[in-house]
Write an enzyme that holds these catalytic residues in place. Structure first.
Site, PDB file in Angstrom:
ATOM      1  N   SER A 213       0.843  -1.201   0.000  1.00 21.22           N
ATOM      2  CA  SER A 213       0.000   0.000   0.000  1.00 21.22           C
ATOM      3  C   SER A 213       0.874   1.244   0.000  1.00 21.22           C
ATOM      4  CB  SER A 213      -0.885   0.029   1.249  1.00 21.22           C
ATOM      5  OG  SER A 213      -0.114   0.297   2.401  1.00 21.22           O
ATOM      6  N   ASP A 214       0.385   2.302  -0.638  1.00 17.58           N
ATOM      7  CA  ASP A 214       1.004   3.590  -0.403  1.00 17.58           C
ATOM      8  C   ASP A 214       0.808   3.888   1.089  1.00 17.58           C
ATOM      9  OD1 ASP A 214       2.264   6.030  -0.664  1.00 17.58           O
ATOM     10  OD2 ASP A 214       1.136   6.633  -2.437  1.00 17.58           O
ATOM     11  N   TRP A 215       1.609   4.784   1.622  1.00 22.39           N
ATOM     12  CA  TRP A 215       1.634   4.997   3.076  1.00 22.39           C
ATOM     13  C   TRP A 215       0.280   5.507   3.580  1.00 22.39           C
ATOM     14  CZ3 TRP A 215       5.234   2.481   1.319  1.00 22.39           C
ATOM     15  CH2 TRP A 215       6.397   2.167   1.999  1.00 22.39           C
ATOM     16  N   GLY A 216      -0.459   4.635   4.232  1.00 20.98           N
ATOM     17  CA  GLY A 216      -1.769   5.009   4.735  1.00 20.98           C
ATOM     18  C   GLY A 216      -2.892   4.808   3.745  1.00 20.98           C
ATOM     19  N   ALA A 217      -2.629   4.139   2.635  1.00 20.95           N
ATOM     20  CA  ALA A 217      -3.666   3.973   1.611  1.00 20.95           C
ATOM     21  C   ALA A 217      -4.544   2.741   1.854  1.00 20.95           C
ATOM     22  CB  ALA A 217      -3.037   3.888   0.220  1.00 20.95           C
TER      23      ALA A 217
END
Ligand SMILES: *[C@@H]1O[C@H](CO)[C@@H](O)[C@H](O)[C@H]1NC(C)=O
Ligand SMILES: *[C@@H]1O[C@H](CO)[C@@H](O)[C@H](O)[C@H]1NC(C)=O
Ligand SMILES: *[C@@H]1O[C@H](CO)[C@@H](O)[C@H](O)[C@H]1NC(C)=O
Ligand SMILES: *[C@@H]1O[C@H](CO)[C@@H](O)[C@H](O)[C@H]1NC(C)=O
Ligand SMILES: *[C@@H]1O[C@H](CO)[C@@H](O)[C@H](O)[C@H]1NC(C)=O
Ligand SMILES: *[C@@H]1O[C@H](CO)[C@@H](O)[C@H](O)[C@H]1NC(C)=O
Ligand SMILES: *[C@@H]1O[C@H](CO)[C@@H](O)[C@H](O)[C@H]1NC(C)=O
Ligand SMILES: *[C@@H]1O[C@H](CO)[C@@H](O)[C@H](O)[C@H]1NC(C)=O
Ligand SMILES: *[C@@H]1O[C@H](CO)[C@@H](O)[C@H](O)[C@H]1NC(C)=O
Ligand SMILES: *[C@@H]1O[C@H](CO)[C@@H](O)[C@H](O)[C@H]1NC(C)=O
Ligand SMILES: *[C@@H]1O[C@H](CO)[C@@H](O)[C@H](O)[C@H]1NC(C)=O
Ligand SMILES: *[C@@H]1O[C@H](CO)[C@@H](O)[C@H](O)[C@H]1NC(C)=O
Length: 844
Positions: free
Chosen positions: A264-268
Site C-alpha cells: 500500500s502507499d503509506w496510509g492507503a
C-alpha cells in the site's frame, strides 16, 4: 459460460466464463515456456513460507509503524530464522533521507533522453546505491501519475504521458534496479493523476482507456519482472485502489500475471478484510492496526482464508529471492537512518516507552562514479526548443550576462528546504517524497562561470537586481542567458500556494517579466527553463531577440555541468519532449485537474477524455477550442541535420494463428505449512517487552474460528473460493498473454547525418490508425530508436511492432484484437516532422 470470439484473419472461438475480481489470484511462479523467470524464486519462497508460523507470516505483511524503525517503511522480521524485516525506502530518483548518495535526474528527464541505454544505466546506478545502504525495496519507478494534465504535481517523478515511452522507461528502470539486488516498486497503481483530494478522489474509468493508456506501462513493468507494485491513495469506480479487486486482482494479478507483492502507499489501506481479499499483500507503514495482530485474528476466525495469507507471504518472499541470488549472509544490513543525521540515534524513533540508541548512520558512500552518468543524462535530456541564427553552440563568447535566481546556488545550500519544498536557487528536482538529499548541486551560474574563466569570457552576473538594472546589463553583453523555473511536488507540503499540483502553467518568481526585460534589450537572449513540465512560453518562441530556448527539466546534481556541455556543443542535444507543450492552460482545459470539488468529502472525477490525453487530445479536437501548442510531443532540435530514406516493412508470422487465448484452470489455492491455532502460538511470548506503538503480529484477545459469517457476508462468496479458477484469456504470461509480445512487423529506415557535427537522432514510429470511429486516437507512438551518427554516416533504425502494439482492447471479449482498423500506417517522425510513411498490411 459465455462465448467470445477473438477475431482476426483467422477467427478463433474460446469459451470463457465471466471472470470477476474474486478470488484474489494466488501466485504460482508461472511456467517457463510462458517466459516467466519466477519459478526458482517461487520454489525458494514456498520452502521459506512453509516453515513459518502464523504470526511470522503476518510479520512479513505488515509495517512496524511510522518511524518505528530506521527506514521509511519496515516490515516485521522472522528472528527465529535470522531474517530481518524488509527495508522500503523512497524514492524514484535516489535514496531519500540519506547521505553520500547521488541525486539523479528526475524520471521526466530520463524519458526526455529517449535512450533505453541511459534509462537502464540510471536504474543500475540507483539500484547499486539503494543496495549499498541496505535497502530491500526502492519505491520507484513511477508510471502513475502518467501525466494526464501537465499541472499534475508528481508528473516529473514519472516519465511521460505517453504509455509506450513510459512503458519502455519502466521496464529499463526495473531491470536496472533489480540487477543490483534491490526490489523495484512500480507505483502508484493506478490513476493517481493529481494531488488535490488524492486520498479520496473517486476516478471513473472505462475498461478500454484503462488498458490502452494507464495500465500499459505497468504491464511493461510486470513483464520486466518487477518485484512489487504500490497501490495508490485514490479510489477507482467507488473503491480505494488498495481494496480494489478489479485493479489489483483482476487486472494486475490475473491478466498481467503479476507474481510479486502489492504494497500500500503509506496510509492507503482502509480495511482489514477488504484489503486482504482485494489483493493487498503488504500494509505500509503499518499503523492503524488494520493488519498485524488484526490480520492474525482474521485468519484465525476464517475471515481471511489461510491461502490468502500464505499467498501474501509467498509473493513477498518470491520477490526477495528473485533479486537476491546469494544467501542471507550476503544481504547487507541497513546502515543509515531516515530519521536522523547523527551517527548514534534511536533504533526505534517512534517508541514512546524509550528506545535503545545505537550507531544508525554509517555514512556509507554509495555514489561510485555515478556523477558521470548523471551529467550525461542531464545533458542528453536537455531539449533544444529554439535555436535561431545558429547562436548555439556557443564558442568563446566575448562577454556573457547571466540572469535569474534559477541560475544560482541556494545561499543556504541545495538541501536547505526539507523535501526540496521551496524555489530558491536553481531547481533540479521537484518536492515531496520523490526527492533525495543533494550531495552537492552544480548550479548553472557556477558551471558557466568556470567555463567563462577558461575562455576569457567577460562575465556579468546580477543578483536580485531591479528590472531597470537588469536591462542596463542585458544590453552590455554579447549574449545573455536568462534562467527561469517552475516547480511541482507532493501535496504534503504547499509551496507558494501550490498544494502539490501546479496552480497554473506560468513561470514562478517573476520569470516571465525577467525574460521579457532582458530580451527587450538583448538580441542574443538564451532562455533556460528548469520546470517539471511545460510552461506558457509562447511569447518567447515568437520573440525575435530570444534566439534559443532550452528545456532542462529537473536534471539532478550535475545540472550546471550538463547545461554547459550542451550550450558549448560538447554534447549535441538529443533530448525530445516527452510531452506536448501547449501554448497555455486552455489546450488541456478539457482534461481538468479537480481543484475545487463540489463535494470535497466525496469528490468524483470522470476521465471523460478517455484515451485522448496529451498529443492524442490535441489531434482529436479542433484547434478552435484551444490556442494550440508551442511544440509537439517528440520535438527537439539538434546541432546537425538528418535525412531519412528507404522505409521497409517486414511481416513476420504471417502464417501463424492470430492469437492463442490463454485457456484452462489454475490449481487450487495452495497453503504452506500448518497454522497452530493455540492461543499461546499467536500471542506474544511471555516476557516479551513490547515497544509502544510498534505494530506486532500477535493477537491480544484470544480468538478462534467461530464460523461467525457476519464479517464475511460483506464480500461475495467468490472472495473465499480457493478452488481452481479459470484463467484470463489475455493473461498467462508476465505482462499479459505471450502472444501479445510476438513481433508482427519489423520496420526499418535509413538515417544519414547531413550536417557537420556528430549527432544522435531519435527516430519515432507512430502508428496511424484508421478505425472509422471517434474513440480511437489518430496516431500513437509505437517505437523509437537512438541512432548516433558521424557526419555523412548512415545507419539503419529498427522498430519492432508487437501484436499488442497494433491491437486495441476489446471490452466485450476482454482481449486484444486487431481487426478494428480499416487501415494502419506507420509514420516515421523526427522532432515533430513526418519523414516517411508506409501502409501496414493487416491480415498476413
Ligand atoms: C526451517 O526452520 C529451521 C529452524 O527452525 C531451519 O533449520 C530450516 O532450515 C528451515 N527450513 C527452511 C526450508 O527454511
Ligand atoms: C515480528 O517482528 C518484530 C520486529 O522485527 C519482532 O520483534 C518480532 O519478534 C517478530 N515476531 C515474530 C513472531 O517473529
Ligand atoms: C553498510 O554498508 C556497507 C557497504 O555496503 C557494508 O560493508 C556494511 O557492512 C554495512 N553495514 C552494516 C552494519 O551492515
Ligand atoms: C539531514 O540533513 C539534510 C541536509 O543535508 C536535511 O535536509 C535533513 O532535513 C536532515 N535530516 C534530519 C532528520 O535532520
Ligand atoms: C502561477 O503560480 C506561480 C507559483 O505560485 C506564481 O509565481 C505565478 O504568479 C502564478 N501565475 C499567475 C498568472 O498567477
Ligand atoms: C531587441 O533588442 C534590441 C536591442 O538590441 C532592441 O532595440 C529591440 O527593441 C528588441 N526587440 C524587441 C522585440 O524587444
Ligand atoms: C481454538 O481452538 C482450538 C481447538 O479447539 C483450541 O486448542 C485453542 O485453544 C483455541 N484457541 C483460542 C484462542 O481459543
Ligand atoms: C465451521 O463451519 C463449517 C461448515 O459449516 C464446519 O465444517 C467447520 O467445522 C466449522 N468450524 C468450526 C471451527 O466450528
Ligand atoms: C460476528 O462478527 C461481527 C462483525 O465482525 C461482530 O460484530 C459480531 O459481534 C460477531 N458475533 C459473534 C457472535 O461473535
Ligand atoms: C469456486 O470457483 C469455481 C470456479 O469458478 C466454481 O466452479 C465453484 O463453483 C466455486 N465454488 C463455490 C463454492 O462457489
Ligand atoms: C560528406 O560528404 C560530402 C560528399 O558526399 C563531402 O563533400 C563532405 O566533405 C563530407 N563531409 C564529411 C565531414 O566527411
Ligand atoms: C526485433 O524482433 C526480432 C524478432 O523477434 C528480434 O530478433 C530482434 O532482436 C528485435 N529487435 C529489436 C531492436 O528489438
Amino acid at each position: 459460460m459465455r462465448t467470445i470470439t477473438l477475431t482476426g484473419a483467422i477467427a478463433i472461438s474460446v469459451d470463457t466464463p465471466f471472470l470477476s475480481g474474486f478470488p484474489s489470484p494466488w501466485a504460482s511462479g508461472g511456467t517457463e515456456d510462458s517466459g516467466w523467470d519466477w519459478q526458482e524464486a517461487h520454489v525458494k519462497a514456498r520452502a521459506f513460507v512453509s516453515n513459518l508460523t502464523l504470526p511470522e507470516k503476518v510479520n512479513l505483511t505488515t509495517g512496524t509503524g511510522w518511524e518505528a524503525d530506521v527506514c521509511i517503511g519496515m516490515t516485521g522480521s522472522v528472528p527465529r530464522l535470522g531474517f530481518r524485516g524488509f527495508c522500503l525506502q523512497d524514492g524514484p530518483l535516489g535514496v531519500r533521507y540519506s547521505d553520500h548518495n547521488s541525486a539523479f535526474p528526475a524520471g521526466i528527464n530520463a524519458a526526455a533522453t529517449w535512450s533505453r541505454e541511459l534509462m537502464r544505466k540510471r536504474g543500475e546506478a540507483m539500484g547499486a546505491e539503494f543496495r549499498g545502504k541496505g535497502v530491500d525495496v526502492q519505491l520507484g519507478p513511477v508510471a502513475g501519475p502518467l501525466g494526464r494534465n501537465p499541472q499534475g504535481g508528481r508528473n516529473w517523478e514519472g516519465f511521460s504521458p505517453d504509455p509506450y515511452l513510459t512503458g519502455v522507461a519502466m521496464a529499463e528502470t526495473v531491470k536496472g534496479v533489480q540487477s543490483k539486488g534491490v526490489i523495484a516498486c512500480a507505483k502508484h497503481f493506478i490513476l493517481n493523476e493529481q494531488e488535490h483530494y488524492r486520498d479520496r478522489i473517486d476516478v471513473k474509468m472505462d475498461d478500454r482507456t484503462m488498458h490502452e493508456l494507464y495500465l500499459w506501462p505497468f504491464a511493461d513493468a510486470v513483464r520486466a519482472g518487477v518485484g512489487s507494485v504500490m497501490c495508490s491513495y485514490n479510489k477507482i469506480n467507488g473503491e480505494h485502489t488498495c481494496e480494489n479487486e478489479w485493479t489489483t486482482n483482476y487486472l494486475l494479478k490475473n491478466e498481467l500475471g503479476f507474481q510479486g507483492f502489492v504494497v500500500s502507499d503509506w496510509g492507503a489501506q482502509h480495511t482489514t478484510l477488504g484489503s486482504a481479499l482485494g489483493g493487498l499483500d503488504m500494509a505500509m507503514p503499518g499503523d492503524g492496526s488494520l493488519w498485524g495482530g488484526a490480520l492474525t485474528e482474521a485468519v484465525l476466525r476464517g475471515d481471511v482464508p489461510e491461502w490468502r495469507l500464505d499467498d501474501m507471504a509467498v509473493r513477498i518472499m518470491a520477490a526477495y529471492f528473485k533479486v537476491h541470488t546469494g544467501s542471507y549472509a550476503d544481504r547487507p544490513e541497513v546502515n543509515f537512518s531516515a530519521w536522523t543525521n547523527k551517527t548514534v540515534g534511536l533504533v526505534h524513533p517512534s517508541a514512546k516507552n524509550g528506545s535503545e540508541e545505537a550507531v544508525v548512520n554509517e555514512f556509507v558512500d554509495v555514489q561510485g562514479d555515478h556523477r558521470d552518468l548523471i551529467r550525461q543524462i542531464g545533458a542528453k535530456s536537455i531539449v533544444l526548443l529554439k535555436n535561431e541564427r545558429g547562436l548555439l553552440p556557443l564558442s568563446k563568447p566575448r562577454s556573457m550576462a547571466i540572469f535569474g535566481d534559477d541560475a544560482r546556488d541556494n545561499p543556504d545550500g541545495p538541501n536547505a528546504c526539507p523535501d526540496r519544498a521551496c524555489v530558491r536557487g536553481t531547481v533540479a528536482m521537484g518536492w515531496g517524497s520523490g526527492t533525495a538529499e543533494f550531495p552537492y548541486l552544480v548550479s548553472p551560474a557556477a558551471a558557466l562561470r568556470r567555463r567563462a574563466e577558461l575562455d576569457d569570457t567577460y562575465w556579468f552576473e546580477t543578483i536580485d537586481s531591479p528590472l531597470t538594472a537588469v536591462q542596463r546589463l542585458a544590453g552590455a553583453a554579447d549574449v545573455a542567458i536568462v534562467f527561469a523555473a517552475a516547480d511541482a511536488g507532493e501535496n504534503f507540503v504547499t509551496v507558494d500556494g501550490n498544494a502539490g499540483d501546479r496552480n497554473n502553467l506560468t513561470l514562478w518568481n517573476g520569470g516571465d517579466e525577467l525574460i521579457q526585460a532582458v530580451a527587450s534589450y538583448q538580441k542574443n537572449t538564451i532562455v533556460v527553463l528548469h520546470t517539471p513540465g511545460s510552461v506558457n512560453i509562447e511569447y518567447a518562441r515568437a520573440h525575435p531577440n530570444i534566439t534559443a530556448i532550452l528545456w532542462a527539466g529537473l536534471p539532478g546534481q550535475e545540472s550546471g555541468n550538463a547545461l554547459v556541455d550542451v550550450l558549448y556543443g560538447e554534447v549535441n542535444p538529443q533530448g525530445k519532449l516527452p510531452f506536448t507543450w501547449p501554448k497555455d492552460e486552455s489546450t488541456f482545459a478539457g482534461i481538468p485537474l479537480m481543484f475545487n470539488a463540489l463535494d470535497p468529502l466525496n469528490p468524483t472525477q470522470s476521465f471523460d477524455e478517455g484515451l485522448f490525453i496529451d498529443y492524442r487530445w490535441v489531434e482529436q479536437y479542433p484547434q478552435s477550442q484551444w490556442r494550440g501548442v508551442s511544440w509537439p510531443f517528440g520535438y527537439g532540435l539538434s546541432y546537425t541535420a538528418f535525412e531519412y530514406s528507404d522505409l521497409r516493412v517486414k511481416i513476420h508470422n504471417d502464417n501463424t494463428p492470430w492469437y492463442t487465448a490463454n485457456q484452462g484452470l489454475t490449481g487450487d489455492a495452495p497453503t504452506y505449512g500448518k497454522i497452530d491455532t493455540a492461543a499461546e502460538a499467536n500471542t506474544a511470548p511471555k516476557g516479551f517487552k513490547k515497544i509502544t506503538p510498534y505494530v506486532y503480529p500477535w493477537i491480544t484477545t484470544p480468538t478462534n474460528n467461530t464460523n461467525n459469517t457476519t464479517a464475511r457476508s460483506a464480500f461475495p462468496a467468490a472472495a473465499y473460493n480457493g478452488s481452481a479458477q479459470p484463467v484470463h484469456p489475455a493473461g498467462g504470461a508476465p505482462g499479459g498473454n505471450k502472444g501479445l509480445f510476438e513481433v508482427l512487423y519489423t520496420v526499418t529506415c535509413e538515417i544519414r547525418n547531413v550536417g557537420d557535427v556528430p549527432g544522435t537522432d531519435i527516430p519515432q514510429l507512430y502508428l496511424r490508425q484508421h478505425a472509422g470511429d471517434d474513440n480511437t486516437p489518430f496516431r500513437v507512438l509505437r517505437g523509437f530508436d537512438e541512432v548516433a551518427l558521424q557526419p555523412n554516416e548512415t545507419k539503419t533504425a529498427t522498430f519492432n511492432l508487437t501484436r499488442r502494439d497494433v491491437s486495441y482492447w476489446d471490452t466485450d471479449s476482454q482481449n486484444w484484437v486487431i481487426d478494428k482498423w480499416t487501415s494502419q500506417e506507420v509514420g516515421i517522425e523526427s522532432s515533430g516532422d513526418l519523414k516517411l510513411t508506409a501502409r501496414l498490411r493487416v491480415g498476413g
